[in-house]
Design a protein around this motif. Sequence first.
Motif, PDB file in Angstrom:
ATOM      1  N   ILE A  84      26.011  59.112  52.487  1.00 53.89           N
ATOM      2  CA  ILE A  84      25.223  59.011  53.718  1.00 53.89           C
ATOM      3  C   ILE A  84      25.319  57.623  54.335  1.00 53.89           C
ATOM      4  O   ILE A  84      25.064  57.445  55.522  1.00 53.89           O
ATOM      5  CB  ILE A  84      23.742  59.366  53.432  1.00 53.89           C
ATOM      6  N   ASP A  85      25.726  56.628  53.547  1.00 58.22           N
ATOM      7  CA  ASP A  85      25.807  55.250  54.015  1.00 58.22           C
ATOM      8  C   ASP A  85      27.167  55.028  54.684  1.00 58.22           C
ATOM      9  O   ASP A  85      28.203  55.025  54.031  1.00 58.22           O
ATOM     10  CB  ASP A  85      25.629  54.297  52.830  1.00 58.22           C
ATOM     11  N   GLU A  86      27.171  54.821  55.998  1.00 63.12           N
ATOM     12  CA  GLU A  86      28.425  54.738  56.726  1.00 63.12           C
ATOM     13  C   GLU A  86      29.227  53.484  56.374  1.00 63.12           C
ATOM     14  O   GLU A  86      30.468  53.498  56.423  1.00 63.12           O
ATOM     15  CB  GLU A  86      28.174  54.794  58.228  1.00 63.12           C
ATOM     16  N   CYS A 146      33.866  62.294  53.813  1.00 62.96           N
ATOM     17  CA  CYS A 146      33.074  62.616  54.991  1.00 62.96           C
ATOM     18  C   CYS A 146      31.678  62.041  54.824  1.00 62.96           C
ATOM     19  O   CYS A 146      31.229  61.770  53.698  1.00 62.96           O
ATOM     20  CB  CYS A 146      33.000  64.127  55.232  1.00 62.96           C
ATOM     21  N   ARG A 147      30.999  61.847  55.941  1.00 67.52           N
ATOM     22  CA  ARG A 147      29.631  61.357  55.881  1.00 67.52           C
ATOM     23  C   ARG A 147      28.688  62.547  55.758  1.00 67.52           C
ATOM     24  O   ARG A 147      28.733  63.481  56.572  1.00 67.52           O
ATOM     25  CB  ARG A 147      29.280  60.543  57.119  1.00 67.52           C
ATOM     26  N   ALA A 148      27.851  62.546  54.730  1.00 66.12           N
ATOM     27  CA  ALA A 148      26.933  63.659  54.505  1.00 66.12           C
ATOM     28  C   ALA A 148      25.788  63.214  53.625  1.00 66.12           C
ATOM     29  O   ALA A 148      25.931  62.331  52.773  1.00 66.12           O
ATOM     30  CB  ALA A 148      27.663  64.839  53.851  1.00 66.12           C
ATOM     31  N   ASP A 149      24.642  63.828  53.815  1.00 67.95           N
ATOM     32  CA  ASP A 149      23.459  63.632  52.977  1.00 67.95           C
ATOM     33  C   ASP A 149      23.637  64.466  51.710  1.00 67.95           C
ATOM     34  O   ASP A 149      23.918  65.670  51.792  1.00 67.95           O
ATOM     35  CB  ASP A 149      22.224  64.086  53.750  1.00 67.95           C
ATOM     36  N   ALA A 150      23.479  63.858  50.549  1.00 69.34           N
ATOM     37  CA  ALA A 150      23.670  64.580  49.286  1.00 69.34           C
ATOM     38  C   ALA A 150      22.724  65.755  49.140  1.00 69.34           C
ATOM     39  O   ALA A 150      23.013  66.692  48.387  1.00 69.34           O
ATOM     40  CB  ALA A 150      23.498  63.622  48.107  1.00 69.34           C
ATOM     41  N   ARG A 196      15.353  47.268  40.282  1.00 63.54           N
ATOM     42  CA  ARG A 196      15.600  48.584  39.715  1.00 63.54           C
ATOM     43  C   ARG A 196      14.447  49.531  40.022  1.00 63.54           C
ATOM     44  O   ARG A 196      13.291  49.121  40.077  1.00 63.54           O
ATOM     45  CB  ARG A 196      15.772  48.485  38.193  1.00 63.54           C
ATOM     46  N   ARG A 197      14.787  50.801  40.193  1.00 65.43           N
ATOM     47  CA  ARG A 197      13.786  51.861  40.309  1.00 65.43           C
ATOM     48  C   ARG A 197      13.783  52.622  38.992  1.00 65.43           C
ATOM     49  O   ARG A 197      14.809  53.150  38.559  1.00 65.43           O
ATOM     50  CB  ARG A 197      14.144  52.810  41.442  1.00 65.43           C
ATOM     51  N   PHE A 198      12.633  52.697  38.329  1.00 61.80           N
ATOM     52  CA  PHE A 198      12.561  53.337  37.019  1.00 61.80           C
ATOM     53  C   PHE A 198      12.063  54.783  37.098  1.00 61.80           C
ATOM     54  O   PHE A 198      12.385  55.597  36.243  1.00 61.80           O
ATOM     55  CB  PHE A 198      11.674  52.520  36.083  1.00 61.80           C
ATOM     56  N   ASP A 199      11.278  55.105  38.101  1.00 64.05           N
ATOM     57  CA  ASP A 199      10.763  56.455  38.259  1.00 64.05           C
ATOM     58  C   ASP A 199      11.849  57.321  38.891  1.00 64.05           C
ATOM     59  O   ASP A 199      12.300  57.048  40.007  1.00 64.05           O
ATOM     60  CB  ASP A 199       9.527  56.430  39.161  1.00 64.05           C
ATOM     61  N   PRO A 200      12.316  58.400  38.201  1.00 62.75           N
ATOM     62  CA  PRO A 200      13.388  59.223  38.783  1.00 62.75           C
ATOM     63  C   PRO A 200      13.006  59.865  40.104  1.00 62.75           C
ATOM     64  O   PRO A 200      13.884  60.219  40.894  1.00 62.75           O
ATOM     65  CB  PRO A 200      13.661  60.272  37.693  1.00 62.75           C
ATOM     66  N   ARG A 201      11.719  59.990  40.365  1.00 64.51           N
ATOM     67  CA  ARG A 201      11.296  60.522  41.664  1.00 64.51           C
ATOM     68  C   ARG A 201      11.448  59.487  42.775  1.00 64.51           C
ATOM     69  O   ARG A 201      11.363  59.826  43.965  1.00 64.51           O
ATOM     70  CB  ARG A 201       9.849  60.999  41.576  1.00 64.51           C
ATOM     71  N   ALA A 202      11.682  58.225  42.376  1.00 65.16           N
ATOM     72  CA  ALA A 202      11.899  57.163  43.358  1.00 65.16           C
ATOM     73  C   ALA A 202      13.376  56.873  43.562  1.00 65.16           C
ATOM     74  O   ALA A 202      13.737  55.985  44.333  1.00 65.16           O
ATOM     75  CB  ALA A 202      11.183  55.887  42.908  1.00 65.16           C
ATOM     76  N   TYR A 203      14.251  57.631  42.850  1.00 63.35           N
ATOM     77  CA  TYR A 203      15.676  57.482  43.091  1.00 63.35           C
ATOM     78  C   TYR A 203      15.984  57.866  44.543  1.00 63.35           C
ATOM     79  O   TYR A 203      15.187  58.515  45.224  1.00 63.35           O
ATOM     80  CB  TYR A 203      16.478  58.406  42.172  1.00 63.35           C
ATOM     81  N   ALA A 204      17.162  57.506  45.006  1.00 58.43           N
ATOM     82  CA  ALA A 204      17.579  57.886  46.359  1.00 58.43           C
ATOM     83  C   ALA A 204      18.933  58.607  46.277  1.00 58.43           C
ATOM     84  O   ALA A 204      19.951  57.951  46.111  1.00 58.43           O
ATOM     85  CB  ALA A 204      17.679  56.647  47.241  1.00 58.43           C
ATOM     86  N   PRO A 205      18.952  59.947  46.376  1.00 60.05           N
ATOM     87  CA  PRO A 205      17.819  60.845  46.570  1.00 60.05           C
ATOM     88  C   PRO A 205      17.031  61.054  45.272  1.00 60.05           C
ATOM     89  O   PRO A 205      17.560  60.852  44.176  1.00 60.05           O
ATOM     90  CB  PRO A 205      18.487  62.152  47.023  1.00 60.05           C
ATOM     91  N   PRO A 206      15.776  61.502  45.373  1.00 59.46           N
ATOM     92  CA  PRO A 206      14.935  61.701  44.189  1.00 59.46           C
ATOM     93  C   PRO A 206      15.523  62.770  43.260  1.00 59.46           C
ATOM     94  O   PRO A 206      16.108  63.759  43.712  1.00 59.46           O
ATOM     95  CB  PRO A 206      13.593  62.159  44.774  1.00 59.46           C
ATOM     96  N   LEU A 207      15.325  62.579  41.953  1.00 62.62           N
ATOM     97  CA  LEU A 207      15.916  63.493  40.974  1.00 62.62           C
ATOM     98  C   LEU A 207      15.314  64.891  41.077  1.00 62.62           C
ATOM     99  O   LEU A 207      16.019  65.888  40.874  1.00 62.62           O
ATOM    100  CB  LEU A 207      15.720  62.938  39.564  1.00 62.62           C
ATOM    101  N   ASP A 267      14.339  66.363  43.825  1.00 64.29           N
ATOM    102  CA  ASP A 267      14.983  67.011  44.970  1.00 64.29           C
ATOM    103  C   ASP A 267      16.397  67.454  44.626  1.00 64.29           C
ATOM    104  O   ASP A 267      16.846  68.543  45.035  1.00 64.29           O
ATOM    105  CB  ASP A 267      15.018  66.064  46.171  1.00 64.29           C
ATOM    106  N   ILE A 268      17.109  66.621  43.879  1.00 68.38           N
ATOM    107  CA  ILE A 268      18.465  66.993  43.447  1.00 68.38           C
ATOM    108  C   ILE A 268      18.418  68.258  42.606  1.00 68.38           C
ATOM    109  O   ILE A 268      19.227  69.188  42.791  1.00 68.38           O
ATOM    110  CB  ILE A 268      19.099  65.839  42.642  1.00 68.38           C
ATOM    111  N   ALA A 269      17.461  68.315  41.680  1.00 63.20           N
ATOM    112  CA  ALA A 269      17.346  69.484  40.804  1.00 63.20           C
ATOM    113  C   ALA A 269      17.095  70.748  41.613  1.00 63.20           C
ATOM    114  O   ALA A 269      17.651  71.816  41.295  1.00 63.20           O
ATOM    115  CB  ALA A 269      16.229  69.261  39.787  1.00 63.20           C
TER     116      ALA A 269
END
Length: 411
Positions: A149-151, A167-171, A193-204, A206-208
């Motif tokens: 997503i980062d151009e 290609c440019r796309a949101d995961a 660092r982000r330690f909470d997987p819900r604070a990942y980008a994208p959040p874990l 949401d990925i699941a």
Amino acid sequence: MAAGGAQGLVLQRHDHRGQTLLTFNRADVAYLTSDAGTAALAQVARFALTDATLVADVAAVRDRFGAHGAALVATTVLRRKAVTKFAGLADIGEWLFTDEALQQATTAAVARHRAQRLAGHTVHDATCSVGTELAALRDVAPVLLGSDIDEVRLAMARHNVAGVPLCRADALHPVSRAAVVLLDPGRRSGGRRRFDPRAYAPPLDDIAEVYRGRSTVVKCAPGIDFDAVAQLGFDGEIEVTSSAGSVREACLWSPALSTPGVRRRATVLDRDEHVTDADPDDCPVAPAGRWIVDPDGAVVRAGLVRQYATRHGLWQLDPDIAYLTGDQLPDEVRGFEILDQLPLREKPLRQALSARDCGTLEILVRGVDVDPDALRRRLRPSGTQPISVVIARLGTGAAARAVAFVCRPSR
């Protein structure tokens, strides 16, 4: 230390390592990949850019290249940092990076290992960043696609792994169907660092949800909470990988890509060793033998100490402590030959070390609240021999005791 100016150059020294902070834009990437930018980078590469010369070097670069000075200096510094991390992966000397992309990118050894597990699969790297995973995969994946997503990072990837479709796309909005999806959610923000997987980008979480039922490989921080992953509904294999003596990452392999019956795996790349929760784990708990072994961090982090011990004919000193012991030292494993065993009291320990002419003193601790550096200063070793002291809490409740093993390290 800092240097900067109207051109936007920001080089800041935050710690003993130093960090280069610069927000690259598309114009920077376009310049750096142009003939003029390539020639300029060759000139800037001749500058030392050390702590002692940085201010003068930055001023000289800025005088010569004006507004492009920031991008030139930052790229040169980042390339130098990347040389060791990505040795053998690609011609890193010509790559472009951002600071955070370089920090999070997988080391060459780990990326190659993952690529071998994915050999023969069609792979979509949906968070390809500047392209390090793509570089490892391009020779083993028959079909390969990258997106981000980062151009700016995507523009860098087009330069770094030329020829790979991007290609440019949101995961979180999939653009592939049949491919194995590789995801490396961002775990840093502003250098932290982000330690909470819900604070990942994208959040874990949401990925699941988005990729439920798909074949996925998700890179995570090695300290991720396994229980939290299970609560997201993940039922595949968690692989914890170490390289060059350090735990590098945890990787979530979906069921279709996992070894049947395996839910946790420790991979020690330095010895090409794999330990899983499907291996036998019937090692006993017994008093110390001749050697103490501190298992590789990947084994400990994956919770596979008993499986590792059983494989190598070792046993546990205590069921809740990761130190192992045995009469034979496993091949290629560093161990500690026990010379003395005594209760953890400083005066007797100091006397024992003095009697063995202790000079260089290494202190390892598990289960006991001891600061190794502070204890070393209080023990004041002044001899000539290298000695290791392994401190462990043995037993539970009222029977618990802190024990110090005075040892000779195998290397």
